[in-house]
Design a protein around this motif. Structure first.
Motif, PDB file in Angstrom:
ATOM      1  N   ALA A 358       0.843  -1.208   0.000  1.00 15.58           N
ATOM      2  CA  ALA A 358       0.000   0.000   0.000  1.00 15.58           C
ATOM      3  C   ALA A 358       0.868   1.244   0.000  1.00 15.58           C
ATOM      4  O   ALA A 358       0.778   2.091   0.880  1.00 15.58           O
ATOM      5  N   THR A 359       1.755   1.319  -0.977  1.00  9.59           N
ATOM      6  CA  THR A 359       2.625   2.489  -1.089  1.00  9.59           C
ATOM      7  C   THR A 359       2.335   3.146  -2.433  1.00  9.59           C
ATOM      8  O   THR A 359       1.726   2.535  -3.316  1.00  9.59           O
ATOM      9  N   LEU A 360       2.828   4.358  -2.559  1.00  9.35           N
ATOM     10  CA  LEU A 360       2.641   5.081  -3.813  1.00  9.35           C
ATOM     11  C   LEU A 360       3.190   4.271  -4.988  1.00  9.35           C
ATOM     12  O   LEU A 360       2.508   4.057  -5.999  1.00  9.35           O
ATOM     13  N   GLU A 361       4.421   3.820  -4.825  1.00  4.68           N
ATOM     14  CA  GLU A 361       5.070   3.030  -5.875  1.00  4.68           C
ATOM     15  C   GLU A 361       4.262   1.751  -6.140  1.00  4.68           C
ATOM     16  O   GLU A 361       4.033   1.366  -7.288  1.00  4.68           O
ATOM     17  N   GLY A 362       3.795   1.147  -5.037  1.00  5.16           N
ATOM     18  CA  GLY A 362       3.037  -0.108  -5.142  1.00  5.16           C
ATOM     19  C   GLY A 362       1.766   0.076  -5.961  1.00  5.16           C
ATOM     20  O   GLY A 362       1.517  -0.659  -6.920  1.00  5.16           O
ATOM     21  N   VAL A 363       0.946   1.070  -5.616  1.00 11.03           N
ATOM     22  CA  VAL A 363      -0.330   1.217  -6.329  1.00 11.03           C
ATOM     23  C   VAL A 363      -0.111   1.726  -7.752  1.00 11.03           C
ATOM     24  O   VAL A 363      -0.919   1.460  -8.646  1.00 11.03           O
TER      25      VAL A 363
END
Ligand SMILES: Cc1cc2nc3c(=O)[nH]c(=O)nc-3n(C[C@H](O)[C@H](O)[C@H](O)COP(=O)(O)OP(=O)(O)OC[C@H]3O[C@@H](n4cnc5c(N)ncnc54)[C@H](O)[C@@H]3O)c2cc1C
Length: 637
Positions: A358-363
């Motif tokens: 649930a991180t910026l990079e992840g999403v």
């Protein structure tokens, strides 16, 4: 087709794959992928790309570039009166929700989050949206060009660094947006560096020495001519009259008379500004002619409100500063624009809906698991491809204990029951589908005008042709679009950490439909007519011709250099606030206040258009207010 035409088309690259020809192949390939993918939206199965929608790129948004033909057709069934009487052959889903939210854009998703946080996870919420993917105007396009993934925005693009501890700053943090200032691609390659933008709006305002103005046949120039560093050269050499030159230089150097700006929303000066058009205001403040405003400044000045200054409230130009002030820092942009806010919200609502952390990079990087969006076990469900056509209290709005929400999906009509409803879809649909809307609210919505916009994303294999001219951005005053620039992408899900003249990039044209001099409503409907009646192929041709006219002198070849074109058509893109929109006329309340002041029975109204300013923060704040107006009715049950 005569041979000359064929040759011309071939030179433009109209017979090239990617951008158009292989949309059919890509549909077949995508459908094959969909059939074997368990995470495909059922709506994807129905979606057939067509010669109006055109190529949609790759990735999660490949079937959702702007308002596709499917969206348009479903919406027009409402417009054309098909649901004026209670729908027949209803399928009762038997579902009851504590809150149903119409519209899955930033406002609708934020409403779901506020509802969940304030009402608790035991309460059930359903978001209905007509597109194949959530996000509303905050969506992205993806291209693969020469092995590199390129991303661009479809609509909502930029955000600002907020004051620490402000409501929006805290909201960002709560959804995992922990990088208010982003890192961007560095300059790469051997060629000497020239300044690049971070956002699509940066250079059109600053117009540094590495910016160009193009003048074509409208100015008697055949072939057209370039003026690089137009302001530095004080427009020397521009093929325009001395009076126009003088006007533009006055405009550039700032107000001719000292200006009192509004200090806060609704102060005396804001009300004075709201009583006149932006055009009259610009003419007064800069001492320039109407003709100069209409020829050179329209519709870019006022473009944040979709039309030219001739029909907008002068306050529209100050609303951003006074409604939502921000610290004096550079605007920020994710590669796909504000798409990432929508994805972060969905991840917060339904963690399984986007794989990975649930991180910026992840999403940003992970894929949407469409199956997970609408699961019975989930407190919040997001149902896509669902056009809401009827919303009505079950009885007297003052006493009713529920609202019926009826929607169409894949040719069938369904009903769900709701204890409360947030209408977050925007004025143009809300006024039609809330069947028991009181006349006060209906009249208020009649004073909301929206105009279309098309964001054309043009992927090019390199931008050396611009570099050769010594520019990284430019503006023109005829043909399709008005301006564009080369952007450094934020290093969030970006495939290359560097950028140089040989890097593939996406150049974005924002096409506004303004017809200075016509009434505001007429400008909106004429623009929609134009956007509706122009097939993909015609726009593709116009773009290829425009680029060829402007850049062939610098070695650009449409056939070789354009790798793909995606059109994102938004029929009701921008709210156009007319004089009186913000603070009312003749002492009467402003239309937006009628809709914001209280819920109507169990129905409350959200969407950025209620603020009079198109901004994702307004979408969030309007959602917060709307949910707050409904909670007591939900919590008492
Ligand atoms: C070209 C463009 C550029 C922009 N640039 C910026 C920017 O740089 N920064 C910024 O902050 N803002 C920008 N905006 C403003 C943008 O509107 C907001 O940022 C935000 O995305 C709006 O979210 P929303 O939820 O309020 O509305 P929308 O995004 O319009 O969401 C409403 C959703 O409801 C759906 N809907 C409507 N009716 C129904 C129905 N009957 N049934 C089911 N679904 C329905 C719509 O299709 C849509 O998906 C831009 C807008 C445009 C058009």
């Amino acid at each position: 087709m005569p041979d000359d035409f064929r040759k011309h088309d071939r030179a433009l690259g109209l017979d090239q794959p990617i951008s158009r020809r292989d949309f059919l192949n890509s549909t077949l390939l995508a459908s094959g992928a969909v059939l074997i993918s368990s995470s495909a939206s059922p709506f994807q199965l129905m979606a057939e790309q067509d010669d109006w929608t055109g190529y949609g790129g790759v990735g999660d948004y490949a079937r959702s570039n702007g308002n596709t033909l499917e969206i348009l057709t479903a919406g027009h069934r409402i417009r054309d009166g098909e649901f004026e009487t209670f729908p027949k052959n209803l399928i009762e889903t038997g579902e009851t929700y504590d809150c149903v939210i119409v519209g899955g854009g930033i406002s609708g998703l934020a409403a779901a989050l506020f509802f969940q946080r304030q009402a608790g996870k035991a309460k059930k919420c359903l978001v209905l949206d007509n597109h194949p993917i959530f996000g509303g105007e905050a969506k992205r396009n993806e291209f693969i060009v020469d092995g590199q993934r390129l991303v661009a925005h479809q609509g909502s693009a930029i955000f600002q660094v907020q004051y620490p501890h402000s409501f929006i700053a805290r909201f960002y943090e709560s959804i995992g947006m922990n990088m208010p200032t982003l890192q961007y691609q560095r300059w790469g390659g051997k060629s000497p560096e020239i300044p690049l933008a971070h956002t699509p709006y940066e250079l059109v305002d600053s117009a540094p020495a590495t910016y160009g103005f193009y003048f074509g046949s409208k100015f008697g120039q055949k072939p057209g001519m370039w003026l690089v560093d137009p302001w530095g050269k004080k427009l020397e050499g521009a093929p325009i009259s001395a009076a126009q030159k003088a006007d533009l230089l006055k405009w550039r150097s700032g107000p001719a008379i000292p200006q009192r700006k509004p200090e806060y929303e609704g102060d005396e000066i804001s009300r004075q500004l709201d009583a006149i058009t932006l055009e009259d205001h610009i003419m007064q403040v800069y001492g320039i002619s109407r003709e100069t405003v209409r020829t050179f400044l329209s519709p870019v000045e006022g473009g944040g409100s979709g039309l030219g200054p001739d029909v907008l409230s002068a306050y529209a130009d100050y609303a951003f500063e006074t409604l939502r002030p921000v610290p004096d820092t550079e605007d920020q942009m994710f590669p796909g624009g504000n798409t990432e806010f929508a994805r972060l919200m969905v991840k917060a609502l339904i963690p399984e809906a986007i794989a990975g952390p649930a991180t910026l990079e992840g999403v940003c990087k992970s894929k949407v698991e469409f199956d997970a969006l609408d699961q019975p076990s989930s407190a919040v469900r997001i149902r896509l491809g669902s056009t809401v056509v009827w919303v009505e209290h079950n009885g007297d709005p003052e006493k009713a204990d529920a609202v019926s929400v009826i929607y169409t999906c894949a040719g069938k009509t369904y009903r769900v029951k709701a204890r409360s409803v947030v209408m977050a879809g925007g004025c143009w649909t809300t006024k039609h589908i809330v069947r028991d809307l009181p006349s006060s609210h209906r009249d208020a919505y009649e004073q909301f005008y929206r105009s279309p916009c098309m964001i054309a994303n043009v992927a090019v294999r390199n931008w050396r042709f611009l570099y050769k001219m010594g520019i990284s951005g430019c503006r023109w005053f005829e043909g399709i679009g008005n301006y564009m620039d080369v952007r450094r992408q934020a290093l969030v899900g970006t495939s290359s950490a560097t950028i140089g003249p040989d890097s593939p990039v996406v150049l974005t044209l924002k096409v506004l439909y303004s017809y200075p001099g016509l009434a505001i409503a007429e400008q909106g409907s004429r623009g929609r007519e134009e956007i509706l009646n122009t097939p993909f192929r015609d726009y593709e041709r116009q773009i290829r011709e425009q680029f060829t006219d402007m850049f062939s002198g610098a070695g650009f070849e449409a056939r070789r250099d354009i790798a793909g074109i995606i059109l994102n058509r938004w029929g009701h893109a921008y709210l156009n606030p007319q004089p009186g929109f913000f603070f009312g006329v003749n002492g009467k309340p402003a239309p937006r206040e009628i809709l914001r002041s209280a819920a109507f029975g169990r129905i409350a109204f959200a969407n950025t258009d209620l603020a009079g300013m198109m901004d994702h923060r307004c979408s969030i704040l309007e959602a917060h207010r709307a949910v707050g107006q409904l909670l007591d009715q939900v919590l008492e049950n």
